[in-house]
Design an enzyme around this catalytic site. Structure first.
Site, PDB file in Angstrom:
ATOM      1  N   LYS A  36       0.832  -1.213   0.000  1.00  0.00           N
ATOM      2  CA  LYS A  36       0.000   0.000   0.000  1.00  0.00           C
ATOM      3  C   LYS A  36       0.866   1.262   0.000  1.00  0.00           C
ATOM      4  O   LYS A  36       0.608   2.191  -0.746  1.00  0.00           O
ATOM      5  CB  LYS A  36      -0.929   0.027   1.231  1.00  0.00           C
ATOM      6  N   ARG A  61      -9.526   0.868   8.953  1.00  0.00           N
ATOM      7  CA  ARG A  61      -9.092  -0.472   9.353  1.00  0.00           C
ATOM      8  C   ARG A  61     -10.142  -1.175  10.199  1.00  0.00           C
ATOM      9  O   ARG A  61      -9.931  -2.325  10.583  1.00  0.00           O
ATOM     10  CB  ARG A  61      -7.814  -0.376  10.166  1.00  0.00           C
ATOM     11  N   ARG A 112      12.115  -5.276   4.715  1.00  0.00           N
ATOM     12  CA  ARG A 112      12.019  -3.907   4.193  1.00  0.00           C
ATOM     13  C   ARG A 112      12.714  -2.876   5.075  1.00  0.00           C
ATOM     14  O   ARG A 112      12.846  -3.057   6.282  1.00  0.00           O
ATOM     15  CB  ARG A 112      10.556  -3.535   3.914  1.00  0.00           C
ATOM     16  N   ARG A 165      11.454  -0.118  10.524  1.00  0.00           N
ATOM     17  CA  ARG A 165      10.384   0.154  11.479  1.00  0.00           C
ATOM     18  C   ARG A 165      10.479  -0.818  12.652  1.00  0.00           C
ATOM     19  O   ARG A 165      10.711  -2.009  12.457  1.00  0.00           O
ATOM     20  CB  ARG A 165       9.023  -0.022  10.793  1.00  0.00           C
ATOM     21  N   ARG A 184      -0.261  -8.109  13.535  1.00  0.00           N
ATOM     22  CA  ARG A 184      -0.866  -7.154  12.591  1.00  0.00           C
ATOM     23  C   ARG A 184      -1.710  -7.884  11.551  1.00  0.00           C
ATOM     24  O   ARG A 184      -2.763  -7.401  11.142  1.00  0.00           O
ATOM     25  CB  ARG A 184       0.240  -6.313  11.935  1.00  0.00           C
TER      26      ARG A 184
HETATM   27  P1  AMP Z   1       0.934   0.857   8.986  1.00  0.00           P
HETATM   28  O1  AMP Z   1       2.079   1.760   8.714  1.00  0.00           O
HETATM   29  O2  AMP Z   1      -0.305   1.229   8.205  1.00  0.00           O
HETATM   30  O3  AMP Z   1       1.283  -0.599   8.867  1.00  0.00           O
HETATM   31  O4  AMP Z   1       0.543   1.090  10.534  1.00  0.00           O
HETATM   32  C1  AMP Z   1       1.449   0.820  11.584  1.00  0.00           C
HETATM   33  C2  AMP Z   1       0.693   0.702  12.894  1.00  0.00           C
HETATM   34  O5  AMP Z   1       0.033   1.946  13.188  1.00  0.00           O
HETATM   35  C3  AMP Z   1      -0.418  -0.345  12.920  1.00  0.00           C
HETATM   36  O6  AMP Z   1       0.072  -1.646  13.232  1.00  0.00           O
HETATM   37  C4  AMP Z   1      -1.327   0.207  14.013  1.00  0.00           C
HETATM   38  O7  AMP Z   1      -0.789  -0.028  15.306  1.00  0.00           O
HETATM   39  C5  AMP Z   1      -1.255   1.709  13.749  1.00  0.00           C
HETATM   40  N1  AMP Z   1      -2.280   2.148  12.773  1.00  0.00           N
HETATM   41  C6  AMP Z   1      -2.061   2.672  11.521  1.00  0.00           C
HETATM   42  N2  AMP Z   1      -3.206   2.979  10.916  1.00  0.00           N
HETATM   43  C7  AMP Z   1      -4.202   2.637  11.779  1.00  0.00           C
HETATM   44  C8  AMP Z   1      -5.621   2.682  11.722  1.00  0.00           C
HETATM   45  N3  AMP Z   1      -6.260   3.139  10.631  1.00  0.00           N
HETATM   46  N4  AMP Z   1      -6.302   2.244  12.803  1.00  0.00           N
HETATM   47  C9  AMP Z   1      -5.674   1.801  13.913  1.00  0.00           C
HETATM   48  N5  AMP Z   1      -4.353   1.705  14.041  1.00  0.00           N
HETATM   49  C10 AMP Z   1      -3.602   2.119  12.975  1.00  0.00           C
END
Ligand code: AMP
Length: 215
Positions: free
Chosen positions: A13, A88, A127, A161, A172
């Protein structure tokens, strides 16, 4: 044009959003990036979110929807938005409908990146990104042209990360299956869901997305 890119962590994404920004001048609204920024800055939101993110669980709907609301309101009306990693949960999907309506916008496409979940663990744990400009790389699938040097800004500093480790990745994935995948049928009922094979090469995924957006 307002689109959602949906898919489990590591589906591509972020990579595809960055490419859409580059090709079409759209704006990427990544709640993950917004939260990581808040953690870095040590804001109250960041302090609350950090432990939840480190465990791979979801931050509360209120927090992420407020971030999206603020960021969308600050955008020029004519600029397209790519929602990356949001919504989400069912609650966030409802929030997004309200936020879009408030800004006189509507949802054009929900693009689901379909991926083989086992392959994702390898993808995610490999990554890394440029510490200076944020360009995204992968150890085997997408390394910098010159080892140890960023293709974009030539920095030699890279970072990973903290939540890109196998245990957190599995949590996740579970969160995606339990809370995010169930929002798809609602969008399907509106006839706006399209699927792309996220295991294809990055450029082929980008072409498939362009074909959906007809640009
Ligand atoms: P991502 O970079 O989208 O993989 O997000 C990293 C982490 O941020 C996730 O594992 C969640 O802990 C938090 N996070 C990101 N976007 C959301 C969302 N829309 N709702 C809830 N938690 C989020």
């Amino acid at each position: 044009m307002n689109i959602i890119l949906l898919g489990p962590p590591g589906a591509g994404k972020g990579t595809q959003s960055a490419a859409l920004v580059e090709r079409h001048g759209m704006r990427q609204l990544s709640t993950g990036d917004m939260l990581r920024e808040a953690v870095k800055e040590g804001t109250p939101v960041g302090l609350e979110a950090k432990a939840v993110m480190d465990r791979g669980e979801l931050v509360s709907d209120d927090i992420v929807s407020r971030l999206v609301d603020e960021n969308l309101a600050a955008m020029p009306a004519e600029q397209g938005a790519i929602f990356d990693g949001y919504p989400r949960t069912a609650g966030q999907a409802d929030d997004l409908d309200r936020i879009l309506a408030k800004n006189d916008r509507s949802l054009d496409h929900v693009i689901e990146l379909e991926v083989d979940v086992e392959a994702l663990v390898e993808r995610i744990t490999g990554r890394f990104s440029c510490a200076k400009c944020g360009a995204l790389y992968h150890e085997t699938a997408n390394p910098p042209a010159k080892e140890g040097v960023c293709d974009v800004c030539h920095s030699t500093e890279f970072k990973r990360r903290p939540d890109d480790n196998e245990e957190t990745v599995r949590t996740r994935m579970d969160e995606y299956r339990a809370k995010t995948a169930p929002i798809l049928p609602g969008y399907e009922a509106r006839g706006i869901v399209q699927r792309v094979d996220g295991m294809d090469a990055i450029e082929d995924v980008a072409k498939a997305i362009d074909a959906i957006l007809k640009c």
